[in-house]
Design a protein around this motif. Structure first.
Motif, PDB file in Angstrom:
ATOM      1  N   SER A   1       0.733  -1.263  -0.086  1.00 10.99           N
ATOM      2  CA  SER A   1       0.060   0.025  -0.061  1.00 10.99           C
ATOM      3  C   SER A   1       0.694   1.276   0.046  1.00 10.99           C
ATOM      4  CB  SER A   1      -0.790  -0.149   1.210  1.00 10.99           C
ATOM      5  OG  SER A   1      -1.564  -0.889   0.951  1.00 10.99           O
TER       6      SER A   1
ATOM      7  N   TYR B   1      -3.158   7.203   2.319  1.00 13.85           N
ATOM      8  CA  TYR B   1      -4.188   6.607   2.959  1.00 13.85           C
ATOM      9  C   TYR B   1      -4.104   7.057   4.333  1.00 13.85           C
ATOM     10  CZ  TYR B   1      -0.804   2.988   4.244  1.00 13.85           C
ATOM     11  OH  TYR B   1       0.203   2.332   4.671  1.00 13.85           O
TER      12      TYR B   1
ATOM     13  N   SER C   1     -11.328  -2.888   0.572  1.00 12.38           N
ATOM     14  CA  SER C   1     -12.123  -1.799   0.406  1.00 12.38           C
ATOM     15  C   SER C   1     -11.206  -0.659   0.766  1.00 12.38           C
ATOM     16  CB  SER C   1     -13.327  -2.008   1.261  1.00 12.38           C
ATOM     17  OG  SER C   1     -12.816  -1.857   2.682  1.00 12.38           O
ATOM     18  N   CYS C   2     -11.699   0.365   0.173  1.00 13.56           N
ATOM     19  CA  CYS C   2     -11.239   1.872   0.585  1.00 13.56           C
ATOM     20  C   CYS C   2     -12.387   2.900   0.882  1.00 13.56           C
ATOM     21  CB  CYS C   2     -10.611   2.299  -0.735  1.00 13.56           C
ATOM     22  SG  CYS C   2      -9.699   3.916  -0.486  1.00 13.56           S
ATOM     23  N   SER C   3     -12.522   3.356   1.908  1.00 16.32           N
ATOM     24  CA  SER C   3     -13.311   4.271   2.304  1.00 16.32           C
ATOM     25  C   SER C   3     -13.292   5.609   1.767  1.00 16.32           C
ATOM     26  CB  SER C   3     -13.693   4.416   3.653  1.00 16.32           C
ATOM     27  OG  SER C   3     -12.475   5.396   4.363  1.00 16.32           O
TER      28      SER C   3
ATOM     29  N   GLY D   1     -10.320   7.614   3.063  1.00 21.74           N
ATOM     30  CA  GLY D   1      -8.980   6.908   2.578  1.00 21.74           C
ATOM     31  C   GLY D   1      -8.685   5.871   3.565  1.00 21.74           C
TER      32      GLY D   1
ATOM     33  N   LEU E   1      -8.028   2.040   4.126  1.00 21.83           N
ATOM     34  CA  LEU E   1      -8.125   0.699   3.608  1.00 21.83           C
ATOM     35  C   LEU E   1      -8.155  -0.539   4.439  1.00 21.83           C
ATOM     36  CD1 LEU E   1      -4.512   1.551   1.796  1.00 21.83           C
ATOM     37  CD2 LEU E   1      -7.005   1.986   0.972  1.00 21.83           C
TER      38      LEU E   1
ATOM     39  N   GLU F   1      -7.186  -1.233  -4.294  1.00 20.04           N
ATOM     40  CA  GLU F   1      -7.619  -0.468  -3.179  1.00 20.04           C
ATOM     41  C   GLU F   1      -7.004   0.934  -3.211  1.00 20.04           C
ATOM     42  OE1 GLU F   1     -10.304  -1.283  -2.534  1.00 20.04           O
ATOM     43  OE2 GLU F   1     -10.292  -3.485  -3.064  1.00 20.04           O
ATOM     44  N   VAL F   2      -5.872   1.053  -3.277  1.00 23.38           N
ATOM     45  CA  VAL F   2      -5.012   2.248  -3.436  1.00 23.38           C
ATOM     46  C   VAL F   2      -5.590   3.128  -4.572  1.00 23.38           C
ATOM     47  CG1 VAL F   2      -2.808   3.755  -3.854  1.00 23.38           C
ATOM     48  CG2 VAL F   2      -2.902   1.635  -2.216  1.00 23.38           C
TER      49      VAL F   2
ATOM     50  N   HIS G   1      -8.572   3.492  -5.595  1.00 24.90           N
ATOM     51  CA  HIS G   1      -9.652   3.970  -5.198  1.00 24.90           C
ATOM     52  C   HIS G   1      -9.410   5.615  -4.502  1.00 24.90           C
ATOM     53  CE1 HIS G   1     -12.599   1.246  -6.563  1.00 24.90           C
ATOM     54  NE2 HIS G   1     -12.148   0.177  -5.874  1.00 24.90           N
ATOM     55  N   LEU G   2      -8.227   5.430  -4.291  1.00 24.42           N
ATOM     56  CA  LEU G   2      -8.015   7.025  -3.565  1.00 24.42           C
ATOM     57  C   LEU G   2      -8.124   8.088  -4.476  1.00 24.42           C
ATOM     58  CD1 LEU G   2      -4.784   5.979  -1.526  1.00 24.42           C
ATOM     59  CD2 LEU G   2      -6.828   6.458  -0.522  1.00 24.42           C
TER      60      LEU G   2
END
Length: 229
Positions: free
Chosen positions: A130, A141, A155-157, A160, A162, A183-184, A186-187
């Motif tokens: 990550s 993140y 998942s990624c909120s 940020g 993870l 997932e990163v 998605h940032l």
């Protein structure tokens, strides 16, 4: 809605549920526990759903027969660590020791001890991956958490954060790295648009093979039972 049964030897338990979004009867067999679920539109009678299940009996039983048996983790068991099969043996010391073809675990509470060690290893590998991809993306993140999720690998909120399944440490290292890149990404892209997949490719390189591996083999990572309760 309730539980029913498909007669035969052995009988097959069926779970019926209704969904406002369902447009037709949907039949699903869980790769994790073999649960057979029928999802019905509100207008469809239970009798019609059960008749549908009977019409699919050979398909249902064929899929259930192909399911992998659960593996109780104990001395003598072989499990994958970073995709490499390792046989569990008794440790001469007090800690877990990883070798190319085996993993030495102290005799007391083998499953629980090994699970704790694997979670720590997963955190180390996922944090490193990550960090690498976040630096390449130029984003940060907020935190990483590990869970034993069944419906998703990560998942990624919007904040940020993870989240990853610690069982990724059982998969080949390339699979873990792909999930981290996914997932990163998605940032920067909180969606699965073409721009998102372009970002995954920029961070990770080609990703289709890793995604297919998860679809075809990911369920097998859940067959390992580290605690018997």
């Amino acid at each position: 809605m309730g539980r029913h049964c498909l007669p035969g030897r052995p009988p097959v338990p069926l779970i019926l549920r209704r969904s406002a979004r369902a447009r037709q009867i949907n039949l699903r067999i869980s790769q994790l526990d073999g649960r057979v679920t029928l999802t019905l539109p509100h207008r469809v009678a239970e009798a019609e759903a059960l008749a549908f299940a009977r019409s699919k009996e050979s398909w249902i039983r064929g899929h259930l027969a192909q399911r992998l048996d659960n593996v109780i983790v104990a001395a003598g068991t072989t499990i994958p660590v970073e995709g490499v099969p390792r046989r569990i043996v008794a440790a001469s010391g007090r800690g877990v020791v990883l070798a190319p073809d085996r993993i030495a675990v102290p005799d007391d509470a083998v499953g629980a001890r090994l699970q704790s060690w694997l979670r720590a290893l997963a955190r180390d590998r996922l944090a490193a991956a990550s960090d690498h991809y976040a630096a390449a993306l130029g984003r940060q993140y907020s935190r990483i958490t590990l869970r034993d999720t069944r419906s998703r690998w990560g998942s990624c909120s919007a904040q940020g954060a993870l989240m990853y399944s610690w069982r990724l440490i059982l998969a080949p290292a390339s699979i873990l790295r792909y999930v981290a890149a996914h997932e990163v990404a998605h940032l920067a892209q909180m969606n699965h648009s073409p721009a998102f997949w372009d970002t995954v490719k920029r961070l990770h390189g080609p990703w289709e093979e890793q995604r297919k591996w998860l679809r075809d083999h990911g369920h097998s990572l859940h067959r390992y039972r580290f605690q018997t309760d």
